[in-house]
Design a protein around this motif. Sequence first.
Motif, PDB file in Angstrom:
ATOM      1  N   ASP A  34       0.848  -1.189   0.000  1.00 33.94           N
ATOM      2  CA  ASP A  34       0.000   0.000   0.000  1.00 33.94           C
ATOM      3  C   ASP A  34       0.888   1.245   0.000  1.00 33.94           C
ATOM      4  N   ARG A  35       0.533   2.187  -0.851  1.00 32.05           N
ATOM      5  CA  ARG A  35       1.228   3.460  -0.890  1.00 32.05           C
ATOM      6  C   ARG A  35       0.239   4.539  -0.476  1.00 32.05           C
ATOM      7  N   VAL A  36       0.460   5.173   0.681  1.00 32.29           N
ATOM      8  CA  VAL A  36      -0.438   6.192   1.214  1.00 32.29           C
ATOM      9  C   VAL A  36       0.231   7.554   1.073  1.00 32.29           C
ATOM     10  N   MET A  37      -0.438   8.472   0.378  1.00 34.75           N
ATOM     11  CA  MET A  37       0.122   9.795   0.137  1.00 34.75           C
ATOM     12  C   MET A  37      -0.927  10.860   0.433  1.00 34.75           C
ATOM     13  N   THR A  38      -0.480  11.987   0.975  1.00 32.27           N
ATOM     14  CA  THR A  38      -1.399  13.111   1.151  1.00 32.27           C
ATOM     15  C   THR A  38      -1.739  13.679  -0.208  1.00 32.27           C
ATOM     16  N   GLN A  39      -2.955  14.169  -0.335  1.00 38.21           N
ATOM     17  CA  GLN A  39      -3.368  14.759  -1.600  1.00 38.21           C
ATOM     18  C   GLN A  39      -4.065  16.084  -1.328  1.00 38.21           C
ATOM     19  N   GLY A  40      -4.219  16.857  -2.374  1.00 38.96           N
ATOM     20  CA  GLY A  40      -4.748  18.197  -2.187  1.00 38.96           C
ATOM     21  C   GLY A  40      -3.606  19.172  -2.019  1.00 38.96           C
ATOM     22  N   GLY A  41      -3.758  20.109  -1.118  1.00 37.23           N
ATOM     23  CA  GLY A  41      -2.722  21.102  -0.890  1.00 37.23           C
ATOM     24  C   GLY A  41      -1.629  20.596   0.028  1.00 37.23           C
ATOM     25  N   GLN A  42      -0.704  21.482   0.347  1.00 39.25           N
ATOM     26  CA  GLN A  42       0.399  21.154   1.247  1.00 39.25           C
ATOM     27  C   GLN A  42      -0.129  20.954   2.661  1.00 39.25           C
ATOM     28  N   ALA A  43       0.487  20.017   3.381  1.00 47.84           N
ATOM     29  CA  ALA A  43       0.050  19.729   4.743  1.00 47.84           C
ATOM     30  C   ALA A  43       0.284  20.930   5.651  1.00 47.84           C
ATOM     31  N   LEU A  44      -0.681  21.175   6.539  1.00 45.06           N
ATOM     32  CA  LEU A  44      -0.613  22.267   7.496  1.00 45.06           C
ATOM     33  C   LEU A  44      -0.485  21.702   8.908  1.00 45.06           C
ATOM     34  N   LYS A  45       0.083  22.468   9.818  1.00 44.48           N
ATOM     35  CA  LYS A  45       0.171  22.043  11.202  1.00 44.48           C
ATOM     36  C   LYS A  45      -1.220  22.053  11.836  1.00 44.48           C
ATOM     37  N   SER A  46      -1.497  21.058  12.655  1.00 44.23           N
ATOM     38  CA  SER A  46      -2.802  20.972  13.302  1.00 44.23           C
ATOM     39  C   SER A  46      -3.075  22.173  14.192  1.00 44.23           C
ATOM     40  N   SER A  47      -2.022  22.777  14.727  1.00 44.07           N
ATOM     41  CA  SER A  47      -2.192  23.941  15.597  1.00 44.07           C
ATOM     42  C   SER A  47      -2.795  25.130  14.857  1.00 44.07           C
ATOM     43  N   LEU A  48      -2.701  25.090  13.516  1.00 44.93           N
ATOM     44  CA  LEU A  48      -3.250  26.175  12.720  1.00 44.93           C
ATOM     45  C   LEU A  48      -4.777  26.202  12.798  1.00 44.93           C
ATOM     46  N   VAL A  49      -5.382  25.056  13.097  1.00 43.13           N
ATOM     47  CA  VAL A  49      -6.838  24.994  13.224  1.00 43.13           C
ATOM     48  C   VAL A  49      -7.307  25.923  14.339  1.00 43.13           C
ATOM     49  N   GLN A  50      -6.607  25.894  15.479  1.00 39.49           N
ATOM     50  CA  GLN A  50      -6.976  26.760  16.598  1.00 39.49           C
ATOM     51  C   GLN A  50      -6.754  28.233  16.251  1.00 39.49           C
ATOM     52  N   ARG A  51      -5.716  28.529  15.487  1.00 40.36           N
ATOM     53  CA  ARG A  51      -5.475  29.917  15.087  1.00 40.36           C
ATOM     54  C   ARG A  51      -6.601  30.435  14.189  1.00 40.36           C
ATOM     55  N   VAL A  52      -7.037  29.580  13.269  1.00 34.20           N
ATOM     56  CA  VAL A  52      -8.140  29.980  12.396  1.00 34.20           C
ATOM     57  C   VAL A  52      -9.417  30.162  13.204  1.00 34.20           C
ATOM     58  N   ALA A  53      -9.669  29.258  14.139  1.00 33.94           N
ATOM     59  CA  ALA A  53     -10.880  29.339  14.950  1.00 33.94           C
ATOM     60  C   ALA A  53     -10.911  30.600  15.801  1.00 33.94           C
ATOM     61  N   ALA A  54      -9.731  31.143  16.141  1.00 28.86           N
ATOM     62  CA  ALA A  54      -9.653  32.325  16.995  1.00 28.86           C
ATOM     63  C   ALA A  54      -9.832  33.629  16.221  1.00 28.86           C
ATOM     64  N   GLN A  55      -9.908  33.570  14.884  1.00 30.94           N
ATOM     65  CA  GLN A  55     -10.043  34.786  14.093  1.00 30.94           C
ATOM     66  C   GLN A  55     -11.436  35.395  14.265  1.00 30.94           C
ATOM     67  N   LYS A  56     -11.506  36.702  14.149  1.00 30.50           N
ATOM     68  CA  LYS A  56     -12.768  37.410  14.303  1.00 30.50           C
ATOM     69  C   LYS A  56     -13.750  36.999  13.206  1.00 30.50           C
ATOM     70  N   GLY A  57     -14.961  36.674  13.612  1.00 31.51           N
ATOM     71  CA  GLY A  57     -15.993  36.279  12.658  1.00 31.51           C
ATOM     72  C   GLY A  57     -16.080  34.793  12.411  1.00 31.51           C
ATOM     73  N   VAL A  58     -15.179  34.001  13.007  1.00 33.14           N
ATOM     74  CA  VAL A  58     -15.188  32.548  12.826  1.00 33.14           C
ATOM     75  C   VAL A  58     -15.944  31.901  13.986  1.00 33.14           C
ATOM     76  N   ALA A  59     -16.956  31.122  13.663  1.00 27.60           N
ATOM     77  CA  ALA A  59     -17.730  30.425  14.690  1.00 27.60           C
ATOM     78  C   ALA A  59     -17.032  29.141  15.128  1.00 27.60           C
ATOM     79  N   SER A  60     -16.507  28.397  14.181  1.00 19.68           N
ATOM     80  CA  SER A  60     -15.795  27.155  14.489  1.00 19.68           C
ATOM     81  C   SER A  60     -14.937  26.759  13.302  1.00 19.68           C
ATOM     82  N   ALA A  61     -13.920  25.938  13.573  1.00 21.70           N
ATOM     83  CA  ALA A  61     -13.014  25.451  12.528  1.00 21.70           C
ATOM     84  C   ALA A  61     -12.612  24.021  12.852  1.00 21.70           C
ATOM     85  N   VAL A  62     -12.516  23.198  11.834  1.00 21.11           N
ATOM     86  CA  VAL A  62     -12.186  21.777  11.987  1.00 21.11           C
ATOM     87  C   VAL A  62     -11.166  21.385  10.923  1.00 21.11           C
ATOM     88  N   GLY A  63     -10.166  20.614  11.313  1.00 20.71           N
ATOM     89  CA  GLY A  63      -9.163  20.151  10.372  1.00 20.71           C
ATOM     90  C   GLY A  63      -9.479  18.767   9.837  1.00 20.71           C
TER      91      GLY A  63
END
Length: 475
Positions: A93-122
């Motif tokens: 089996d060959r497992v590869m990420t697809q789509g865009g470049q991988a982001l740090k999971s901690s970025l989810v909390q940063r996005v969720a903390a932005q003004k106007g954001v109700a919730s964010a999920v990675g």
Amino acid sequence: MFGIYLKRELSRRKKAALVIAMGLALGIALVITVNSVSAGMTQAQDKVLKSLYGLGTDMTVTKARSAPKAGSSQGPRFQFDAKSDSKTSQSSDRVMTQGGQALKSSLVQRVAAQKGVASAVGALSLNVTKVDGSFTQGKAQSSGGGQQGGPGGSGGGQPQVQGGGANFDVNSYSLAGVDVTDQALGPLATMKITSGKTFTSAQTDAKVAVVSTSYAKTKKYKAGSTFKISGTKYTVIGIATPDSSESTTDVYLPLKQAQSLGDAKNKVTTIYVKATDSKQIATVKKTIQSNISGTTVTTSSDLASTVSGSLSTASNLATSVGKWLSIAVLAAAFLVAALLTSSAVSRRVREFGTLKALGWPSRRVTRQVVGESVVNGLIGGGLGIALGLAAAYAVTAISPKLTAQLGSTGGGPGGGGPGQQAAKNTVEIALSAPVSVTTIALAVGLAVAGGLIAGAMGGWRASRMRPADALRSVS
């Protein structure tokens, strides 16, 4: 007196009233039909976006994949051990990420903390390519016989390898890592569990899976079935069906399990975002882009601009050509109604002259003409609404099939990047023509407006008549 006279005059001029009403009816019916079809196009595009991208949210945050270095290979590589067995099964089996470049999971909390954001999920999008099959070892056989060779007196042919070879199957499918603690956003947001159950909040690292209906049918999976990915055994706990069209993701795993398989610990490829106010999506998009550099924020309107196929063509025709055509027809209907009303007033010179001679003021004559025109407009509006509803019902009953694809937007949710998704996913969707209360109200308003415009022109002409001139014009 006004009502009695109005009824009598409309009865006397049934044909003229019917012609005016039908002209308005055709224009109003066309407006209703175009508005209803346009609403159906919008609904169809929303379904396409949700089915292809799982966009049950307001926007997604991704990061464009960097260009590969010169000489590097981005394709999957497989290695198999060479063994002496005559027939050996191999699987990898060959497992590869697809789509865009991988982001740090901690970025989810940063996005969720932005003004106007109700919730964010990675979420993490993966592609699994499975290769399994076997090598068969060939056998060396001499091609020569017992004949004498050359000067040496003995010879024989060179030995040749016969038989053997390789027979491998390649199976590729998409996989999404889901934050099981918040499934209202992300890849599973537009899926409905039709068999078994979905993840619980406690299964953050459990070896369980939810599979799409189409993939389960292909693999003959059901709740309780098991399968392996890179040697890890997973149990199917649920079968998910998309709310509309087809799903672009085959297998859903808890996010931690997907990160482990894809060698992407504490990584995500897509952040799904819900705004506190849907009217402020554009503002929230700018806020995220300015505060979190290097990311791409994609809204549903951005994705809608990439829709192609017969759905896009029909939508463009409905919103541009259709609306302009309906406006032109409606304007022509108003003009014809006004001219016919004015012409009818000209033929009633003797009548209005007599009424003025008997003491009717100009405003009363004008009110009479306007009243007749408004009634004609309301009759035309009623006929137009009936014709428009019939046309909308016919479109919904026929349900013409439209196809849609999405082009690249620079990295999108659902895996593989929008360009890759468009290459392997063509959605076919049935068109409907819903009629809203707003459309009916618009039709009634147009009917009244048409009557008033026609009545205003006819009343203005009637009010300018002088009794003596009107009576002299009668031969």
